[in-house]
Design a protein around this motif. Structure first.
Motif, PDB file in Angstrom:
ATOM      1  N   ARG A   1      15.943  -9.100   7.023  1.00 46.52           N
ATOM      2  CA  ARG A   1      14.872  -8.213   6.195  1.00 46.52           C
ATOM      3  C   ARG A   1      13.692  -7.496   6.873  1.00 46.52           C
ATOM      4  O   ARG A   1      13.281  -8.132   7.693  1.00 46.52           O
ATOM      5  CB  ARG A   1      14.327  -9.025   4.989  1.00 46.52           C
ATOM      6  CG  ARG A   1      13.945  -8.406   3.833  1.00 46.52           C
ATOM      7  CD  ARG A   1      13.413  -9.223   2.623  1.00 46.52           C
ATOM      8  NE  ARG A   1      14.346  -9.996   2.287  1.00 46.52           N
ATOM      9  CZ  ARG A   1      14.487 -10.797   1.076  1.00 46.52           C
ATOM     10  NH1 ARG A   1      13.394 -10.891   0.370  1.00 46.52           N
ATOM     11  NH2 ARG A   1      15.616 -11.345   0.577  1.00 46.52           N
ATOM     12  N   GLU A   2      13.532  -6.495   6.585  1.00 45.19           N
ATOM     13  CA  GLU A   2      12.588  -5.980   7.631  1.00 45.19           C
ATOM     14  C   GLU A   2      11.588  -4.938   6.695  1.00 45.19           C
ATOM     15  O   GLU A   2      12.180  -4.724   5.620  1.00 45.19           O
ATOM     16  CB  GLU A   2      13.256  -4.567   8.486  1.00 45.19           C
ATOM     17  CG  GLU A   2      14.044  -3.593   7.684  1.00 45.19           C
ATOM     18  CD  GLU A   2      14.433  -2.452   8.880  1.00 45.19           C
ATOM     19  OE1 GLU A   2      14.493  -2.705   9.971  1.00 45.19           O
ATOM     20  OE2 GLU A   2      15.296  -1.578   8.277  1.00 45.19           O
ATOM     21  N   PHE A   3      10.405  -4.821   7.563  1.00 42.55           N
ATOM     22  CA  PHE A   3       9.420  -3.936   6.682  1.00 42.55           C
ATOM     23  C   PHE A   3       9.644  -2.477   6.652  1.00 42.55           C
ATOM     24  O   PHE A   3      10.044  -2.036   7.687  1.00 42.55           O
ATOM     25  CB  PHE A   3       8.159  -4.095   7.465  1.00 42.55           C
ATOM     26  CG  PHE A   3       6.759  -3.348   7.051  1.00 42.55           C
ATOM     27  CD1 PHE A   3       6.590  -2.214   7.669  1.00 42.55           C
ATOM     28  CD2 PHE A   3       6.256  -3.653   5.963  1.00 42.55           C
ATOM     29  CE1 PHE A   3       5.396  -1.316   7.399  1.00 42.55           C
ATOM     30  CE2 PHE A   3       5.343  -2.656   5.483  1.00 42.55           C
ATOM     31  CZ  PHE A   3       4.706  -1.806   6.211  1.00 42.55           C
ATOM     32  N   VAL A   4       9.272  -2.103   5.470  1.00 42.83           N
ATOM     33  CA  VAL A   4       9.475  -0.398   5.058  1.00 42.83           C
ATOM     34  C   VAL A   4       8.084   0.110   5.235  1.00 42.83           C
ATOM     35  O   VAL A   4       7.927   1.197   5.607  1.00 42.83           O
ATOM     36  CB  VAL A   4      10.337  -0.459   3.808  1.00 42.83           C
ATOM     37  CG1 VAL A   4      10.484   1.255   3.736  1.00 42.83           C
ATOM     38  CG2 VAL A   4      11.908  -0.741   4.139  1.00 42.83           C
ATOM     39  N   ALA A   5       7.391  -0.301   3.867  1.00 47.91           N
ATOM     40  CA  ALA A   5       6.066   0.475   3.749  1.00 47.91           C
ATOM     41  C   ALA A   5       5.185  -0.635   3.066  1.00 47.91           C
ATOM     42  O   ALA A   5       5.535  -1.527   2.254  1.00 47.91           O
ATOM     43  CB  ALA A   5       6.507   1.735   3.037  1.00 47.91           C
ATOM     44  N   ALA A   6       3.796  -0.450   3.096  1.00 49.75           N
ATOM     45  CA  ALA A   6       2.907  -1.241   2.327  1.00 49.75           C
ATOM     46  C   ALA A   6       1.829  -0.178   1.908  1.00 49.75           C
ATOM     47  O   ALA A   6       1.421   0.689   2.696  1.00 49.75           O
ATOM     48  CB  ALA A   6       2.561  -2.464   3.054  1.00 49.75           C
ATOM     49  N   ILE A   7       1.188  -0.774   0.720  1.00 42.63           N
ATOM     50  CA  ILE A   7      -0.040   0.181   0.212  1.00 42.63           C
ATOM     51  C   ILE A   7      -1.050  -1.123  -0.447  1.00 42.63           C
ATOM     52  O   ILE A   7      -0.640  -1.740  -1.145  1.00 42.63           O
ATOM     53  CB  ILE A   7       0.320   0.929  -0.526  1.00 42.63           C
ATOM     54  CG1 ILE A   7      -1.040   1.775  -1.309  1.00 42.63           C
ATOM     55  CG2 ILE A   7       1.125   0.262  -1.938  1.00 42.63           C
ATOM     56  CD1 ILE A   7      -0.437   3.071  -2.076  1.00 42.63           C
ATOM     57  N   PRO A   8      -2.241  -1.399   0.495  1.00 36.08           N
ATOM     58  CA  PRO A   8      -3.029  -2.366  -0.049  1.00 36.08           C
ATOM     59  C   PRO A   8      -3.936  -2.269  -1.358  1.00 36.08           C
ATOM     60  O   PRO A   8      -3.666  -0.974  -1.613  1.00 36.08           O
ATOM     61  CB  PRO A   8      -4.031  -2.287   1.168  1.00 36.08           C
ATOM     62  CG  PRO A   8      -3.588  -1.474   2.281  1.00 36.08           C
ATOM     63  CD  PRO A   8      -2.579  -0.764   1.912  1.00 36.08           C
ATOM     64  N   TRP A   9      -4.238  -3.105  -1.783  1.00 32.80           N
ATOM     65  CA  TRP A   9      -4.951  -3.163  -3.099  1.00 32.80           C
ATOM     66  C   TRP A   9      -6.083  -1.927  -3.034  1.00 32.80           C
ATOM     67  O   TRP A   9      -6.242  -1.307  -4.242  1.00 32.80           O
ATOM     68  CB  TRP A   9      -5.564  -4.561  -3.424  1.00 32.80           C
ATOM     69  CG  TRP A   9      -6.570  -5.003  -2.759  1.00 32.80           C
ATOM     70  CD1 TRP A   9      -6.761  -5.483  -1.397  1.00 32.80           C
ATOM     71  CD2 TRP A   9      -7.868  -4.687  -2.971  1.00 32.80           C
ATOM     72  NE1 TRP A   9      -7.998  -5.637  -0.967  1.00 32.80           N
ATOM     73  CE2 TRP A   9      -8.927  -5.156  -2.135  1.00 32.80           C
ATOM     74  CE3 TRP A   9      -8.741  -4.162  -4.340  1.00 32.80           C
ATOM     75  CZ2 TRP A   9     -10.351  -5.037  -2.070  1.00 32.80           C
ATOM     76  CZ3 TRP A   9     -10.092  -4.249  -4.557  1.00 32.80           C
ATOM     77  CH2 TRP A   9     -10.773  -4.726  -3.377  1.00 32.80           C
ATOM     78  N   ASN A  10      -6.676  -1.725  -2.098  1.00 35.83           N
ATOM     79  CA  ASN A  10      -7.950  -0.678  -2.265  1.00 35.83           C
ATOM     80  C   ASN A  10      -7.359   0.477  -1.464  1.00 35.83           C
ATOM     81  O   ASN A  10      -8.328   1.462  -1.406  1.00 35.83           O
ATOM     82  CB  ASN A  10      -9.056  -1.233  -1.171  1.00 35.83           C
ATOM     83  CG  ASN A  10      -8.768  -1.620   0.006  1.00 35.83           C
ATOM     84  OD1 ASN A  10      -7.676  -1.439   0.482  1.00 35.83           O
ATOM     85  ND2 ASN A  10      -9.716  -2.117   0.771  1.00 35.83           N
TER      86      ASN A  10
END
Length: 126
Positions: free
Chosen positions: A45-54
């Motif tokens: 399993r690999e990372f694709v994208a992330a969006i922080p809470w702020n």
């Protein structure tokens, strides 16, 4: 406890587009950082994208940068992954994940995320 449910996957031809959705329940996502991961056949399993809470910074894997866009709608408690110019190597099960508050330098680490969806298949055919 946070429950995550992905939708929007399916079969698409090379060069096509899909939009994945991840609906959260049990807690508002306004205090959650959200991510997408994927696991291709025979791969980890690999990372694709992330969006922080702020939403101070948005992160992408190099392999999807310029083609994928992650976004969030806190009012709908939903995060999205818009996938354009899809390639056969994008074929995978895509997972939505959530972490409480910030991600810091660990945005790509699976163990930073406490909550996971069940995953949804995306198949890109040539």
């Amino acid at each position: 406890q946070v429950q995550l449910v992905e939708s929007g996957g399916g079969l698409v031809q090379v060069g096509g587009s899909l939009r994945l959705s991840c609906a959260a329940s049990g807690r508002g996502i306004n205090t959650l950082s959200m991510g997408w991961f994927r696991q291709g056949p025979g791969k980890e399993r690999e990372f694709v994208a992330a969006i922080p809470w702020n939403v101070d910074t948005i992160y992408y894997a190099d392999s999807v940068k310029g083609r994928f866009t992650i976004s969030r709608d806190n009012a709908k408690n939903t995060v999205y992954l818009q996938m354009n110019s899809l390639k056969p190597e994008d074929t995978a099960v895509y997972y939505c994940a959530a972490a409480s508050y910030g991600l810091g330098a660990f945005y790509s680490r699976r163990n930073r995320y406490a909550y996971w969806g069940q995953g949804i298949q995306v198949t890109v055919s040539s």
